[in-house]
Write a protein that holds these residues in place. Structure first.
Motif, PDB file in Angstrom:
ATOM      1  N   ALA A 375      -3.469 -11.084 -21.054  1.00 28.60           N
ATOM      2  CA  ALA A 375      -2.251 -10.031 -20.534  1.00 28.60           C
ATOM      3  C   ALA A 375      -3.013  -8.777 -20.105  1.00 28.60           C
ATOM      4  O   ALA A 375      -4.348  -8.911 -19.763  1.00 28.60           O
ATOM      5  N   GLN A 376      -2.217  -7.951 -19.764  1.00 35.27           N
ATOM      6  CA  GLN A 376      -2.720  -6.694 -19.166  1.00 35.27           C
ATOM      7  C   GLN A 376      -2.609  -5.494 -20.013  1.00 35.27           C
ATOM      8  O   GLN A 376      -1.901  -5.455 -20.773  1.00 35.27           O
ATOM      9  N   PHE A 377      -3.751  -4.622 -20.282  1.00 29.46           N
ATOM     10  CA  PHE A 377      -3.448  -3.660 -21.338  1.00 29.46           C
ATOM     11  C   PHE A 377      -3.009  -2.434 -20.626  1.00 29.46           C
ATOM     12  O   PHE A 377      -3.462  -1.864 -19.532  1.00 29.46           O
ATOM     13  N   LEU A 391       0.491  -3.888 -24.327  1.00 33.31           N
ATOM     14  CA  LEU A 391       0.046  -4.989 -23.403  1.00 33.31           C
ATOM     15  C   LEU A 391       1.251  -5.247 -22.538  1.00 33.31           C
ATOM     16  O   LEU A 391       2.525  -4.982 -23.166  1.00 33.31           O
ATOM     17  N   LYS A 392       0.914  -5.813 -21.339  1.00 31.10           N
ATOM     18  CA  LYS A 392       1.958  -6.116 -20.653  1.00 31.10           C
ATOM     19  C   LYS A 392       1.808  -7.304 -19.784  1.00 31.10           C
ATOM     20  O   LYS A 392       0.493  -7.694 -19.644  1.00 31.10           O
ATOM     21  N   ASP A 393       2.948  -8.182 -19.280  1.00 34.03           N
ATOM     22  CA  ASP A 393       2.680  -9.249 -18.552  1.00 34.03           C
ATOM     23  C   ASP A 393       1.620 -10.138 -19.078  1.00 34.03           C
ATOM     24  O   ASP A 393       0.523 -10.503 -18.539  1.00 34.03           O
TER      25      ASP A 393
ATOM     26  N   PHE B   4      -5.551 -10.072 -10.664  1.00 30.28           N
ATOM     27  CA  PHE B   4      -6.578 -10.687 -11.580  1.00 30.28           C
ATOM     28  C   PHE B   4      -6.625 -12.252 -11.656  1.00 30.28           C
ATOM     29  O   PHE B   4      -5.691 -12.897 -11.641  1.00 30.28           O
ATOM     30  N   LEU B   6      -7.518 -13.470 -14.603  1.00 33.34           N
ATOM     31  CA  LEU B   6      -7.179 -13.729 -15.899  1.00 33.34           C
ATOM     32  C   LEU B   6      -6.272 -15.000 -16.079  1.00 33.34           C
ATOM     33  O   LEU B   6      -6.596 -15.666 -16.989  1.00 33.34           O
ATOM     34  N   TYR B   7      -5.072 -14.885 -15.391  1.00 31.97           N
ATOM     35  CA  TYR B   7      -4.322 -16.014 -15.692  1.00 31.97           C
ATOM     36  C   TYR B   7      -4.734 -17.264 -15.332  1.00 31.97           C
ATOM     37  O   TYR B   7      -4.038 -18.287 -15.710  1.00 31.97           O
ATOM     38  N   LEU B  49       5.385 -12.760 -13.803  1.00 29.72           N
ATOM     39  CA  LEU B  49       5.571 -11.989 -14.981  1.00 29.72           C
ATOM     40  C   LEU B  49       6.126 -10.616 -14.840  1.00 29.72           C
ATOM     41  O   LEU B  49       6.666 -10.239 -16.019  1.00 29.72           O
ATOM     42  N   VAL B  97      -7.024 -11.440 -24.631  1.00 28.68           N
ATOM     43  CA  VAL B  97      -7.905 -10.867 -23.732  1.00 28.68           C
ATOM     44  C   VAL B  97      -7.003 -10.253 -22.792  1.00 28.68           C
ATOM     45  O   VAL B  97      -6.007 -10.750 -22.100  1.00 28.68           O
ATOM     46  N   ALA B  98      -7.147  -8.727 -22.424  1.00 30.53           N
ATOM     47  CA  ALA B  98      -6.420  -7.981 -21.666  1.00 30.53           C
ATOM     48  C   ALA B  98      -7.000  -7.170 -20.688  1.00 30.53           C
ATOM     49  O   ALA B  98      -8.106  -6.508 -21.049  1.00 30.53           O
ATOM     50  N   CYS B  99      -6.775  -7.360 -19.172  1.00 32.62           N
ATOM     51  CA  CYS B  99      -7.282  -6.732 -18.664  1.00 32.62           C
ATOM     52  C   CYS B  99      -6.432  -5.358 -18.033  1.00 32.62           C
ATOM     53  O   CYS B  99      -5.513  -5.048 -18.634  1.00 32.62           O
ATOM     54  N   ASP B 100      -7.267  -4.153 -17.629  1.00 33.99           N
ATOM     55  CA  ASP B 100      -6.654  -2.882 -17.372  1.00 33.99           C
ATOM     56  C   ASP B 100      -5.561  -3.117 -16.474  1.00 33.99           C
ATOM     57  O   ASP B 100      -5.950  -3.397 -15.193  1.00 33.99           O
ATOM     58  N   SER B 101      -4.350  -2.876 -16.686  1.00 32.34           N
ATOM     59  CA  SER B 101      -3.226  -2.789 -15.908  1.00 32.34           C
ATOM     60  C   SER B 101      -3.385  -1.751 -14.865  1.00 32.34           C
ATOM     61  O   SER B 101      -2.663  -2.065 -13.799  1.00 32.34           O
TER      62      SER B 101
END
Lengths: 414, 106
Positions: A375-377, A391-393, B4, B6-7, B49, B97-101
């Motif tokens: 996710a994204q934070f 979190l989102k998406d 990202f 990420l996915y 998303l 796991v989270a990236c900075d939006s």
């Protein structure tokens, strides 16, 4: 299983990606739409196998999405002709020639097609008598999933038909490779058989060796068998003594709680040794050659290591051994294999817990990789040991389900 | 547009990566084009998303490990409870796991 929304979003993403990279595939000397279709086919097949796309139902809905502009019914018709040859009875030059030069540098079909306007002939004559089957079922490995992607994608039936034909051209090469691969893959197979037989033979060799006399015959030097084996027997005796004395020691420490476990180990080892005993005593009683003939009891008592290293345990050792002189008798002349099992027995009680721990760790890691949230934070905050995050998406893969979310809030205790 | 990677670790991303790997290794596809496809996937997945997913989830659990490195938060939760509108799931161990939006909007 996949929730319907997740599946729909995934299908949408697949369509979106495929549509947006189409230019790259077709223009600028790209590999062509056939390859793109193959990509989509394999991708979707993998997704279905992973269980995140709900099978053909959602795929059919997915099929309709990309083809609102194009006629849907002909697209579906195309599924049928794959089994028959209708398509190939009425080909036009447009269908054949424009894409092929772009996508495949190979001119192989051209001479064949130059023979006449019968397009069946060239493909048929070039080792592919049934090109249609080649597309639909022949190349199950790579293109098995393809027939379905075709209708999904193509805005009109004609490009669809193009692709299989152009694929045919590739097929010659792909198939060739596949056959080559098969050939090579067969070789390892036979090699495996050889290996297996060799392994068997080895095992038999071992077996006969043991069955013959009980020891392994000396083959590579002077006949020092007896001294070797007496060494082994000493080691085993000390090992056993150590084991049992340490068992006693542990028992003393752990009290009644440990008794059960230790008794189990104890009985297990003694049982094993007893089982091994007859064969050993019958076959491999080793004559003492370098000193007074030892009585098993003497052996046991005179094993200096036990007394030297573990004098304290001395009494315990005797206590344990009062019922167990037979065990020692049996184990004294143990040859190599028994020695090994004896070692295993030594290790088991001591390392059992460690193994369990390791298993737990492994499982933990598996779980760790199994459940994943990507996710994204937006924000992560902490107050003392209380963590909050938004979190989102996100894509969650939890309990073998894929769940998507737009927003998520987390509250964790550290 | 920033994206990202990420996915790519998700199921759909792994499936695509495997597919591309196969096609590149058997020569059907050039590595450059495969990377373009992956980049397009990053974009498409992010967009989907944002635009197509509306559901909300709440997560609770014991935080076993936290890590913030290179603008990526990693949490390992134990006995986590996931709730959304329809269902709830419990997991004894899960990694987030989270990236900075904010990086996306730059």
């Amino acid at each position: 299983m996949a929730s319907s929304t997740t599946s729909a979003v995934y299908i949408h993403v697949i369509e979106d990606v495929i549509n947006k990279v189409r230019d790259e595939f077709i223009n600028n000397g790209g590999p062509g739409e056939a390859v793109l279709n193959e990509l989509q086919g394999i991708w979707e097949m993998k997704m279905m196998r992973a269980g995140v796309i709900c099978g053909p139902i959602d795929r059919s809905s997915g099929q309709k999405q990309p083809t609102p502009g194009g006629p849907i019914t002909p697209v579906h018709d195309l599924n049928v002709p794959y089994e028959g040859t209708e398509e190939y009875e009425t080909p036009t030059a447009d269908m054949l020639f424009p894409p092929t030069p772009l996508q495949t540098p190979a001119p192989t079909p051209l001479p064949g097609s130059a023979d006449g306007s019968m397009y069946n002939i060239p493909t048929g004559s070039s080792d592919y008598p049934t090109p249609v089957n080649d597309n639909s079922g022949g190349n199950t490995d790579v293109k098995g999933a393809r027939p379905s992607p075709y209708p999904q994608q193509s805005p009109s039936p004609w490009p669809n038909q193009r692709t299989p034909l152009s694929v045919d051209v590739n097929v010659a090469y792909v198939e060739g490779r596949e056959e080559g691969d098969r050939g090579t893959s067969n070789q390892p197979l036979t090699q495996d058989f050889f290996m297996m037989s060799a392994g068997k033979r080895k095992r038999e060799d071992f077996a006969t060796q043991y069955h013959n006399s009980g020891y392994i015959p000396q083959q590579d030097g002077a006949g020092d068998v007896t001294s070797e084996v007496t060494n082994l027997e000493l080691v085993l005796v000390t090992d056993q003594g150590l084991l049992e004395s340490s068992l006693d020691y542990m028992r003393a420490i752990m009290g009644s709680k440990g008794d059960n476990v230790l008794d189990r180990c104890d009985s297990a080892t003694t049982e094993k040794i007893k089982i091994e005993a007859p064969s050993v005593t019958s076959s491999s009683k080793i004559p003492q050659q370098d000193g007074p003939i030892p009585d098993p009891y003497d052996d046991m008592l005179s094993t200096p290591n036990i007394y030297n290293y573990q004098g304290v345990v001395n009494e315990d050792y005797n206590v344990v051994n009062t019922p167990a002189p037979n065990d020692l008798q049996a184990a004294t002349p143990a040859p190599v294999p028994q020695n090994d099992t004896g070692d295993d027995d030594d290790d088991e009680p001591l390392n059992e817990d460690d193994d369990d721990d390791l298993d737990d760790v492994d499982q933990g890691e598996d779980m760790n990789t199994a459940h994943l949230v990507l996710a994204q934070f937006d924000k992560v905050t902490r107050t003392k040991s209380r963590w909050k995050c938004t979190l989102k998406d996100g894509i969650m893969h939890i309990n073998n389900k894929d769940i998507l979310f737009n927003k998520a809030t987390g509250e964790f205790d550290f | 547009m920033a994206t990202f990677e990420l996915y790519r670790r998700s199921t759909i991303g792994m499936c695509l990566t495997e597919t591309l790997d196969e096609m590149v290794s058997n020569g059907t596809l050039s590595p450059e084009l495969a990377i373009q496809v992956l980049v397009q996937f990053d974009k498409s997945m992010t967009e989907a998303l944002e635009s197509q997913v509306k559901s909300k989830v709440s997560i609770k659990g014991h935080l076993h490990t936290y890590r913030f490195c290179d603008n990526v938060w990693t949490f390992i939760l134990q006995d986590a409870l996931f709730k959304n509108e329809d269902t709830q799931e419990t997991v004894n161990r899960v990694k987030i796991v989270a990236c900075d939006s904010k990086l996306l909007s730059q």
